[in-house]
Write an enzyme that holds these catalytic residues in place. Structure first.
Site, PDB file in Angstrom:
ATOM      1  N   ASP A  76       0.865  -1.187   0.000  1.00 28.03           N
ATOM      2  CA  ASP A  76       0.000   0.000   0.000  1.00 28.03           C
ATOM      3  C   ASP A  76       0.897   1.231   0.000  1.00 28.03           C
ATOM      4  O   ASP A  76       1.625   1.482   0.962  1.00 28.03           O
ATOM      5  CB  ASP A  76      -0.900  -0.021   1.239  1.00 28.03           C
ATOM      6  CG  ASP A  76      -1.901   1.123   1.262  1.00 28.03           C
ATOM      7  OD1 ASP A  76      -1.832   1.990   0.372  1.00 28.03           O
ATOM      8  OD2 ASP A  76      -2.737   1.158   2.177  1.00 28.03           O
TER       9      ASP A  76
ATOM     10  N   ASP B 288      -2.835   2.632  -6.012  1.00 26.40           N
ATOM     11  CA  ASP B 288      -1.794   2.650  -4.980  1.00 26.40           C
ATOM     12  C   ASP B 288      -1.735   1.375  -4.155  1.00 26.40           C
ATOM     13  O   ASP B 288      -1.125   1.347  -3.081  1.00 26.40           O
ATOM     14  CB  ASP B 288      -1.978   3.853  -4.057  1.00 26.40           C
ATOM     15  CG  ASP B 288      -3.321   3.859  -3.339  1.00 26.40           C
ATOM     16  OD1 ASP B 288      -4.169   2.992  -3.643  1.00 26.40           O
ATOM     17  OD2 ASP B 288      -3.530   4.735  -2.484  1.00 26.40           O
ATOM     18  N   GLU B 289      -2.336   0.298  -4.655  1.00 20.62           N
ATOM     19  CA  GLU B 289      -2.307  -0.976  -3.928  1.00 20.62           C
ATOM     20  C   GLU B 289      -2.075  -2.125  -4.900  1.00 20.62           C
ATOM     21  O   GLU B 289      -2.650  -2.149  -5.989  1.00 20.62           O
ATOM     22  CB  GLU B 289      -3.630  -1.219  -3.190  1.00 20.62           C
ATOM     23  CG  GLU B 289      -3.906  -0.262  -2.059  1.00 20.62           C
ATOM     24  CD  GLU B 289      -5.223  -0.577  -1.365  1.00 20.62           C
ATOM     25  OE1 GLU B 289      -5.346  -0.260  -0.179  1.00 20.62           O
ATOM     26  OE2 GLU B 289      -6.130  -1.138  -2.018  1.00 20.62           O
TER      27      GLU B 289
END
Length: 428
Positions: free
Chosen positions: A20, A115-116
């Site tokens: 993350d 973003d993961e």
């Protein structure tokens, strides 16, 4: 000489690594603009105190500023706050750089969002010492090859759900391990709302089932969670929480392609909103061709300023021709606006569905139902040529119909929670 006995390997095992990125949009801005480093910044979609932050830097988060915080309120909390206009194309470029760096160390199994991402570990990396070494090398690689401001929190766990939970437990730049044999362990430190899948609507439903703490949730029977979720979602959550095997989340085949947009006040009159709808359709049609699909249905939805949503859809011979699709949309626009009584429009959505791969067998046309004189193959080829021109010379270099400058300004691609745009979309 007696045979040597093998010493059992008692090394703990993990199956998933979840990454993350910390304050991603804000961190990219700080990486690109050194003068912003160490300062409280909020990334915004428009330059207005009436808007909300779509990202906040670590420094801004110390003031309680986060995604969704009203900028006017954020400035009251932090008078030194700096607002930065979002650069979605740059965030997508960094996203691809980050994937490339992670895959220098281990393949990414699934990209969950901008973003993961998650890696399903193989046998050699399932050993905790090897998994920890991999996580540290990924962190170091991001700092050295992508940017010193690009940090991430990593979770290691027996399944993807718990690995994501672990990644949220220490921010920024965290590294947390949840082992099957230690559960519930550190989970009991959390609040119910800390878990993905338990939001403001789900928490009251859990309370109604007598679940108010993590201890209650851990002790709950699977059937209880089935009842709280109202279906198999509760069963999946129970298995995920207890470290069981979960679905691998293989990305599904595309079923729809579409775009929506909340209109600026100057674009909310029906004529201007109609141009926006057409621009959204042409963008979706370009994606359709790039992904080598044809569509059979078009759905149009508008929401007026007064609240009601009006919608209509049409079925047509499968195709990807922008000119024909624009004609279908024009008919739908008349139907929808009659429903809306030609009121001002707040939001427009267009969706192509009934997708068919270009390689699939195709029904030949006995009669041309589109009203266009050129054969379908020629029209689709013309649309592809327009796509190539726009990719080479920039978005809206060639458009079908007149597109005023006020409409051109909105048509840049945005990053959504559920989808990461391709690089090409920023020129469509």
């Amino acid at each position: 000489m007696p045979a040597t006995r093998a010493i059992p390997d008692s090394q703990p095992l993990v199956d998933w690594l979840f990454l993350d990125l910390n304050s991603y949009f804000a961190s990219v801005e700080q990486q690109l603009h050194p003068e912003l480093r160490g300062k409280p910044i909020a990334v915004v979609p428009v330059d207005s105190d009436a808007t909300c932050a779509i990202a906040a830097s670590h420094e801004a988060k110390k003031f309680g500023i986060k995604t969704g915080t009203n900028i006017g309120e954020a400035r009251r909390r932090c008078p030194e706050l700096i607002t930065v206009m979002a650069g979605h194309d740059v965030y997508v470029e960094f996203h691809h750089k980050i994937i490339e760096e992670v895959e220098r160390h281990f393949p990414v199994h699934v990209i969950c969002s901008i973003d993961e991402m998650a890696c399903k570990l193989d046998v050699p990396r399932r050993r905790l010492d090897a998994a920890l070494d991999l996580a540290r090398r990924i962190k170091q690689g991001l700092r050295e090859r992508v940017g010193e401001c690009i940090t991430c929190s990593i979770g290691l766990a027996p399944n993807r759900f718990l690995a994501k939970v672990a990644s949220d437990m220490q921010k920024p730049d965290g590294l947390v391990v949840l082992l099957q044999e230690e559960l519930p362990g550190r989970l009991l430190e959390l609040e119910l709302s800390d878990l993905c899948g338990i939001g403001r609507r789900m928490e009251p439903r859990l309370h109604a089932c007598g679940i108010r703490t993590m201890e209650d949730l851990w002790a709950a029977e699977r059937e209880t969670l089935h009842r709280a979720w109202g279906g198999v979602g509760g069963d999946r959550f129970w298995h995920g929480l207890h470290g069981g095997v979960t679905e691998d989340d293989v990305p599904p085949a595309h079923r729809t392609i579409g775009h929506s947009h909340v209109l600026a006040p100057e674009l909310r009159t029906p004529p201007a909103a109609g141009i926006v709808a057409r621009r959204l359709l042409l963008k979706a049609a370009s994606r359709l061709r790039r992904m080598k699909y044809r569509a059979r249905h078009l759905h149009l939805s508008v929401r007026t300023e007064d609240g009601p949503r009006c919608e209509a859809q049409a079925k047509f011979d499968e195709g990807s021709d922008s000119i024909v699709l624009a004609r279908v949309l024009a008919d739908l626009w008349q139907k929808v606006m009659k429903q809306a009584r030609w009121q001002r429009v707040k939001k427009v959505s267009v969706t192509l569905f009934g997708l068919v791969a270009e390689a699939s067998p195709r029904q030949l046309e006995l009669f041309d139902s589109s009203g266009a004189s050129a054969p379908k193959e020629q029209r689709e080829q013309l649309s592809r040529v327009l796509d190539e021109i726009n990719q080479k010379f920039g978005r809206d270099s060639v458009v079908i119909g007149f597109t005023p400058d006020t409409v051109r300004t909105f048509s840049g691609t945005k990053i959504a929670f559920t989808r990461i745009p391709d690089r090409e979309e920023f020129k469509e």
